[in-house]
Design a protein around this motif. Structure first.
Motif, PDB file in Angstrom:
ATOM      1  N   ASN A 237       0.824  -1.202   0.000  1.00 15.54           N
ATOM      2  CA  ASN A 237       0.000   0.000   0.000  1.00 15.54           C
ATOM      3  C   ASN A 237       0.860   1.255   0.000  1.00 15.54           C
ATOM      4  N   GLU A 238       1.963   1.246   0.753  1.00 13.13           N
ATOM      5  CA  GLU A 238       2.862   2.397   0.766  1.00 13.13           C
ATOM      6  C   GLU A 238       3.517   2.581  -0.596  1.00 13.13           C
ATOM      7  N   SER A 239       3.878   1.494  -1.256  1.00 13.55           N
ATOM      8  CA  SER A 239       4.455   1.570  -2.593  1.00 13.55           C
ATOM      9  C   SER A 239       3.430   2.116  -3.581  1.00 13.55           C
TER      10      SER A 239
ATOM     11  N   LEU B  60       2.192  14.434  -8.684  1.00 13.90           N
ATOM     12  CA  LEU B  60       3.148  15.538  -8.727  1.00 13.90           C
ATOM     13  C   LEU B  60       3.650  15.794 -10.146  1.00 13.90           C
ATOM     14  N   PHE B  61       3.861  14.737 -10.901  1.00 14.15           N
ATOM     15  CA  PHE B  61       4.302  14.883 -12.291  1.00 14.15           C
ATOM     16  C   PHE B  61       3.256  15.644 -13.106  1.00 14.15           C
ATOM     17  N   PHE B  62       2.004  15.241 -12.989  1.00 14.55           N
ATOM     18  CA  PHE B  62       0.963  15.907 -13.770  1.00 14.55           C
ATOM     19  C   PHE B  62       0.650  17.302 -13.228  1.00 14.55           C
ATOM     20  N   THR B  63       0.893  17.543 -11.961  1.00 11.01           N
ATOM     21  CA  THR B  63       0.751  18.898 -11.426  1.00 11.01           C
ATOM     22  C   THR B  63       1.791  19.817 -12.059  1.00 11.01           C
TER      23      THR B  63
ATOM     24  N   TRP C 281      -6.435   5.995 -14.698  1.00 10.42           N
ATOM     25  CA  TRP C 281      -7.343   4.869 -14.955  1.00 10.42           C
ATOM     26  C   TRP C 281      -6.559   3.572 -15.121  1.00 10.42           C
ATOM     27  N   ASN C 282      -5.483   3.631 -15.895  1.00  6.94           N
ATOM     28  CA  ASN C 282      -4.676   2.424 -16.097  1.00  6.94           C
ATOM     29  C   ASN C 282      -3.960   2.004 -14.822  1.00  6.94           C
ATOM     30  N   GLU C 283      -3.484   2.957 -14.036  1.00  4.82           N
ATOM     31  CA  GLU C 283      -2.819   2.626 -12.783  1.00  4.82           C
ATOM     32  C   GLU C 283      -3.803   2.006 -11.798  1.00  4.82           C
TER      33      GLU C 283
ATOM     34  N   THR D 240       1.358   6.661  -6.730  1.00  4.58           N
ATOM     35  CA  THR D 240       0.256   7.575  -7.018  1.00  4.58           C
ATOM     36  C   THR D 240       0.666   9.018  -6.767  1.00  4.58           C
ATOM     37  N   LEU D 241       1.410   9.251  -5.708  1.00  4.00           N
ATOM     38  CA  LEU D 241       1.866  10.602  -5.396  1.00  4.00           C
ATOM     39  C   LEU D 241       2.837  11.111  -6.455  1.00  4.00           C
ATOM     40  N   LYS D 242       3.735  10.260  -6.931  1.00  2.00           N
ATOM     41  CA  LYS D 242       4.663  10.654  -7.998  1.00  2.00           C
ATOM     42  C   LYS D 242       3.902  11.029  -9.263  1.00  2.00           C
TER      43      LYS D 242
END
Length: 110
Positions: A28-30, A40-43, A97-99, A35-37
């Motif tokens: 879950n942490e991974s 941040l990338f799309f931000t 969606w894919n993730e 998800t956070l990466k």
């Protein structure tokens, strides 16, 4: 002797669920880090791409190459920036969606 075996089985039964829980927690942490990466990338893309395209197209394409007036170049550069925002949003939805479906498939295999 039997009493110590009973205690060891009891202790193992208490430890094993926590080991299973910790492996799920690591997964879950991974997943959360991934998800956070992505977020941040799309931000960063959402901030840099539309602004960069706005000023680039305004200066070099619409005013420079096409010779438009300052007023017209603002308008068309804004359209390019809005289209860029929609493209970045569509890419984010596609990746999310894919993730999500990949994580769902991995969770289902457990």
């Amino acid at each position: 002797m039997k009493q110590s075996n009973g205690i060891s089985y009891f202790v193992l039964s208490l430890i094993l669920p926590s080991l299973t829980f910790s492996s799920k927690t690591n997964r879950n942490e991974s997943s959360l880090a991934s998800t956070l990466k992505t977020l941040l990338f799309f931000t960063a893309l959402m901030i840099t791409v539309p602004i960069g395209l706005y000023f680039t197209t305004k200066s070099y394409i619409f005013e420079g190459a096409l010779g438009m007036s300052n007023r017209d170049s603002y308008f068309y550069a804004a359209i390019v920036a809005v289209v860029a925002v929609h493209v970045v949003l569509a890419l984010f939805v596609y990746v999310a969606w894919n993730e999500g479906s990949r994580q769902w498939r991995e969770g289902k295999q457990d």
